[in-house]
Every structure is written in C-alpha cells, then in structure tokens.
Write a protein that holds these residues in place. Structure first.
Motif, mmCIF file in Angstrom:
data_model
loop_
_atom_site.group_PDB
_atom_site.id
_atom_site.type_symbol
_atom_site.label_atom_id
_atom_site.label_comp_id
_atom_site.label_asym_id
_atom_site.label_seq_id
_atom_site.Cartn_x
_atom_site.Cartn_y
_atom_site.Cartn_z
ATOM 1 N N GLN A 1 0.822 -1.220 0.000
ATOM 2 C CA GLN A 1 0.000 0.000 0.000
ATOM 3 C C GLN A 1 0.850 1.263 0.000
ATOM 4 N N LYS A 2 2.027 1.170 0.569
ATOM 5 C CA LYS A 2 2.924 2.328 0.563
ATOM 6 C C LYS A 2 3.451 2.616 -0.844
ATOM 7 N N ASN A 3 3.632 1.577 -1.653
ATOM 8 C CA ASN A 3 4.240 1.732 -2.983
ATOM 9 C C ASN A 3 3.214 1.759 -4.114
ATOM 10 N N TYR A 4 1.972 1.400 -3.835
ATOM 11 C CA TYR A 4 0.945 1.267 -4.872
ATOM 12 C C TYR A 4 0.192 2.580 -5.081
ATOM 13 N N LYS A 5 -0.132 2.839 -6.361
ATOM 14 C CA LYS A 5 -0.995 3.968 -6.708
ATOM 15 C C LYS A 5 -2.222 3.414 -7.431
ATOM 16 N N PRO A 6 -3.411 3.989 -7.186
ATOM 17 C CA PRO A 6 -4.640 3.473 -7.794
ATOM 18 C C PRO A 6 -4.511 3.298 -9.305
ATOM 19 N N GLY A 7 -4.970 2.145 -9.780
ATOM 20 C CA GLY A 7 -4.929 1.855 -11.212
ATOM 21 C C GLY A 7 -3.717 1.054 -11.656
ATOM 22 N N GLN A 8 -2.711 0.903 -10.771
ATOM 23 C CA GLN A 8 -1.520 0.148 -11.139
ATOM 24 C C GLN A 8 -1.775 -1.354 -11.050
ATOM 25 N N THR A 9 -0.931 -2.109 -11.756
ATOM 26 C CA THR A 9 -0.985 -3.574 -11.726
ATOM 27 C C THR A 9 0.137 -4.110 -10.852
ATOM 28 N N PHE A 10 0.090 -5.423 -10.555
ATOM 29 C CA PHE A 10 1.107 -5.986 -9.667
ATOM 30 C C PHE A 10 1.353 -7.460 -9.981
ATOM 31 N N LYS A 11 2.414 -7.967 -9.373
ATOM 32 C CA LYS A 11 2.682 -9.402 -9.338
ATOM 33 C C LYS A 11 3.460 -9.709 -8.062
ATOM 34 N N ILE A 12 3.529 -10.979 -7.718
ATOM 35 C CA ILE A 12 4.336 -11.442 -6.588
ATOM 36 C C ILE A 12 5.477 -12.287 -7.129
ATOM 37 N N THR A 13 6.693 -12.022 -6.675
ATOM 38 C CA THR A 13 7.847 -12.846 -7.035
ATOM 39 C C THR A 13 8.465 -13.390 -5.750
ATOM 40 N N THR A 14 8.562 -14.695 -5.660
ATOM 41 C CA THR A 14 9.066 -15.318 -4.431
ATOM 42 C C THR A 14 10.354 -16.080 -4.692
ATOM 43 N N LYS A 15 11.314 -15.907 -3.791
ATOM 44 C CA LYS A 15 12.521 -16.738 -3.768
ATOM 45 C C LYS A 15 12.530 -17.483 -2.439
ATOM 46 N N ARG A 16 12.496 -18.795 -2.498
ATOM 47 C CA ARG A 16 12.371 -19.618 -1.286
ATOM 48 C C ARG A 16 13.647 -20.436 -1.089
ATOM 49 N N SER A 17 14.632 -19.824 -0.410
ATOM 50 C CA SER A 17 15.885 -20.545 -0.171
ATOM 51 C C SER A 17 15.769 -21.494 1.020
ATOM 52 N N ASP A 18 14.806 -21.230 1.892
ATOM 53 C CA ASP A 18 14.532 -22.148 3.004
ATOM 54 C C ASP A 18 13.561 -23.224 2.510
ATOM 55 N N HIS B 1 0.538 -17.405 -4.792
ATOM 56 C CA HIS B 1 -0.928 -17.420 -4.839
ATOM 57 C C HIS B 1 -1.536 -16.855 -3.555
ATOM 58 N N THR B 2 -0.995 -17.268 -2.419
ATOM 59 C CA THR B 2 -1.533 -16.824 -1.126
ATOM 60 C C THR B 2 -1.429 -15.319 -0.961
ATOM 61 N N PHE B 3 -0.246 -14.756 -1.265
ATOM 62 C CA PHE B 3 -0.050 -13.319 -1.049
ATOM 63 C C PHE B 3 -0.721 -12.503 -2.145
ATOM 64 N N GLY B 4 -0.759 -13.053 -3.363
ATOM 65 C CA GLY B 4 -1.485 -12.368 -4.426
ATOM 66 C C GLY B 4 -2.963 -12.256 -4.098
ATOM 67 N N SER B 5 -3.544 -13.342 -3.596
ATOM 68 C CA SER B 5 -4.955 -13.327 -3.213
ATOM 69 C C SER B 5 -5.210 -12.355 -2.074
ATOM 70 N N HIS B 6 -4.279 -12.317 -1.122
ATOM 71 C CA HIS B 6 -4.433 -11.409 0.025
ATOM 72 C C HIS B 6 -4.460 -9.951 -0.429
#
Length: 401
Positions: free
Chosen positions: A97-114, A126-131
């Motif tokens: 919400q701090k970085n988003y402006k109305p009308g913008q699009t997004f995606k989630i990129t995950t790196k899971r080293s653990d 999927h979980t965070f995108g849905s949230h």
C-alpha cells in the motif's frame, strides 16, 4: 511501513566458490568506507546476501551511494519479518500500500531458499497475491509487466519483502584483483580506462606527466579534477605527478622527429614501471584504443611495450570513440577532459609521427643517450597527492602512505 534495511545481492561474486568470502569481505569493507559518515548503520554479510541495517538513517542517500559500488549486482530497500504467515501477510499489505498507486498492476515474485518452509514458491505467490487482491480495491494482476512487483525472500532466519530492485554497478569489489598504475592524461580515454579497471576489482593509482612551462597549472588541475571523479567511485586515489620537462626536451634534441613520440611513450612507460615497483603494483593501465592515433597502432604498441615485462592492461582496446565518450559522460569526466588545457603529449606531438615504428630503430636512436639519470631524477621528484572524494582539499603525504 518503512524499510528497515537494504538487501544486497552479489551477482558475479556468487561464482567465486572457495574464494567467495575474500570477495565478500572486500565488498563489505568498501561499503563501510563509502558509508562511513552514516552513524549507527550495521552491515551483516553472509555467503548469499548482505544487509545494511538502517537503524533510523536516511535510506535514500545510502541508496544513491550504493549505486556506484562495484561488486553489487542489485539491491533492494527491504523489511524483515518473522516467518509467521499472518505477520507476513500484514507486512506485505502495508508495504504494498505504501508503494501502490490506484490503477496500477502488480505481481508477486518469491525466492524460497529455506526449503523447509511449509509453503512452496507457487503457493506463496498465490496466497499473497490473493491477500492483496482481497484488500486493495481495483487491483489487477500483470505477470509480464507489472507496475509494482512485491518480492518475497524466504530465508532460513526470516522473510524479507521489498517492492524495489535497484541495479548495482556490477563487477568486482575494488581491491579484490590487486593494484595497478593508471597512466592518466588529461584526455577523454584514460579516466574511462581507470573506471573500467576498477570495475574488474583493481585498486588504481594514477600517474600523470607534467611539463611546465609548456603545460600550465590549469592542465594539472584538470588531471586532479579527473582523479577526484575516480576517487568518488573508489573512495580515494593516489595521484603521482611526474616532472617530465627535462626528458621531453632531451628527446626533441636527440631523437628523429618522427620517432620522438615512440620514445616519449617508452620513457613514460619506464617511469611508470619504476613507480609501480615502489608502490607494489602488479600492472599498468593505459587508455589506448587500437588505431585511434599514431602511437596506438599495433606496431607502435609492440615497439613501446619493449621496455617492460609488466602486464599492460588496455580496457578500451576494441572500443571506438563514441563508446568511450558515452562512458565518459556517464561517469562525469567528459566535460573536464574537454577543457582546453593541453597535456605534455599534445604539446610536443610531432607533425608526422611514425605509425609503424621499428623496435630495432628506436632502440638504436635511444642508445646514443643515457636516459637513466633523468629517469631516476624524475621518479625521485614525483609529487604525490592523495585525492579524496568530494573534497576540494588534497593532502600531500610521504612514501609511507
């Protein structure tokens, strides 16, 4: 939600295998030097990542300085959060919400080293995108070209989140490849050669040949200003100013005119090599580009190299002038190099320099004169200046520096 740290990615350093720690330690030292005036910051380094803990400092200024540090592939202002799903969701939403402006699009990129984390990469996406979609009105997904990319790194000790990836300077940490002497004229090429050499991890010291009264104090200041630009990248550069008038006058008197430039370059190389020995350097750097001027033909380089077995590094050898100028503009040396104050090479240039000098001939011409005492005197009378970044004050110092 404010960023509390900067996450640094190594890039090329990740390929160093058993030597990786040496490169990482050098990078950490360089970052500490560049950020030395920021109080309370902490730098934590591991094999995979480095973190700068801001501890209340202004992250924007630190980001600006990090952009020019060699050895950093990319970096991101980030937030650290426990690997608790609800806390991670809360942090992700606040950061987005701090970085988003109305009308913008997004995606989630995950790196899971653990790999022991209970969710797989696609599940996290999927979980965070849905949230975010459930909590931000009008939000849309664009996986190919999003306006905001929320990056989530799940590591063993914690999770890290950011919406920014800033390109670093790349290359290797300065000092990780040893020391070399840069033959620095007042022209466009040699500062660029110094910059590219630093990018490959070389710690440079500059050598400039100065011939008063034929070259002015303004030409000397021009070289000092160029060195200061390089010092802004490396944290400090030693400049050696060589008195060269006596030698150049003798060359004009004893060497045929069309060979005078070849001998001048040979003696410059010999003097630079002597300074290199005193300063424990391992190589000499020049700004030569093949075929650009008479002294930069392959035949000329062959004849000039004859005076030393020291490695000569020529970062610009295959570049054309336009490519070199582009880099000079990027590193802010072009306008300084264009100041109309000539150095000793341009003042004494012969009208018809030999483009294909023969090594046996130049040896013969030089054999009639004993240059050794003049070389020794020039080396003995070198003026050493330590030039620091963003400083109008240069410090003269002794050989023990």
């Amino acid at each position: 939600m404010n960023y509390d740290r900067i996450l640094i990615r190594y890039g090329e350093l990740s390929l160093k295998g058993k030597n990786r720690k040496l490169f990482i330690d050098k990078l950490k030292k360089n970052i500490k030097r560049v950020l030395r005036d920021f109080e309370n910051i902490q730098i934590e380094a591991s094999r995979e990542r480095m973190f700068i803990l801001l501890n209340g400092n202004d992250g924007s200024e630190i980001v600006n300085r990090l952009k020019s540090i060699f050895g950093i592939q990319s970096f991101s202002p980030a937030v650290k959060v426990e690997k608790d799903l609800e806390k991670m969701k809360e942090t992700a939403l606040a950061l987005f919400q701090k970085n988003y402006k109305p009308g913008q699009t997004f995606k989630i990129t995950t790196k899971r080293s653990d790999k022991n984390f209970f969710m797989r990469t696609n599940e996290i996406n999927h979980t965070f995108g849905s949230h975010l979609l459930q909590n931000v009105e009008g939000l849309k997904v664009n996986v190919k070209n999003p306006d905001v990319n929320l990056l989530i790194e799940v590591r063993h000790e914690a999770a890290y989140m950011t919406c920014e990836t800033i390109q670093g300077a790349g290359g290797l940490p300065i000092g990780s490849s040893g020391k070399a002497m840069l033959m620095l004229s007042g022209g466009i090429d040699s500062p660029v050669a110094g910059y590219l050499s630093m990018k490959r991890g070389l710690n440079i010291e500059a050598v400039h040949f100065y011939s008063p009264p034929f070259t002015s104090e303004r030409s000397k200041q021009k070289v000092i200003d160029l060195t200061e630009k390089l010092a802004q990248i490396s944290g400090g550069v030693t400049l050696h100013i060589v008195p060269f008038t006596e030698i150049q006058q003798l060359i004009q008197q004893t060497i045929p005119e069309n060979y005078s430039m070849t001998t001048t370059r040979r003696l410059m190389l010999r003097i630079t090599d002597e300074i290199r020995k005193k300063r424990d350097g391992l190589a000499i750097i020049t700004g030569e580009s093949l075929g650009q001027v008479a002294s930069q033909t392959l035949e000329s380089m062959y004849a000039i190299n004859d005076v030393t077995n020291t490695p000569i590094i020529r970062p610009l050898i295959t570049m054309d002038k336009t490519e070199i100028i582009d880099i000079a503009c990027d590193i802010d040396t072009f306008d300084i190099s264009n100041r109309p104050y000539e150095d000793c090479c341009t003042v004494f240039v012969p009208s018809s320099p030999k483009t294909k000098p023969r090594r046996d001939k130049v040896r013969h011409f030089e054999s009639n004169t004993d240059y050794e005492p003049l070389i020794a005197r020039a080396v003995e009378n070198v003026e050493k200046i330590r030039i620091k970044p963003q400083s109008s004050k240069q410090e003269l110092f002794e050989d023990l520096f």
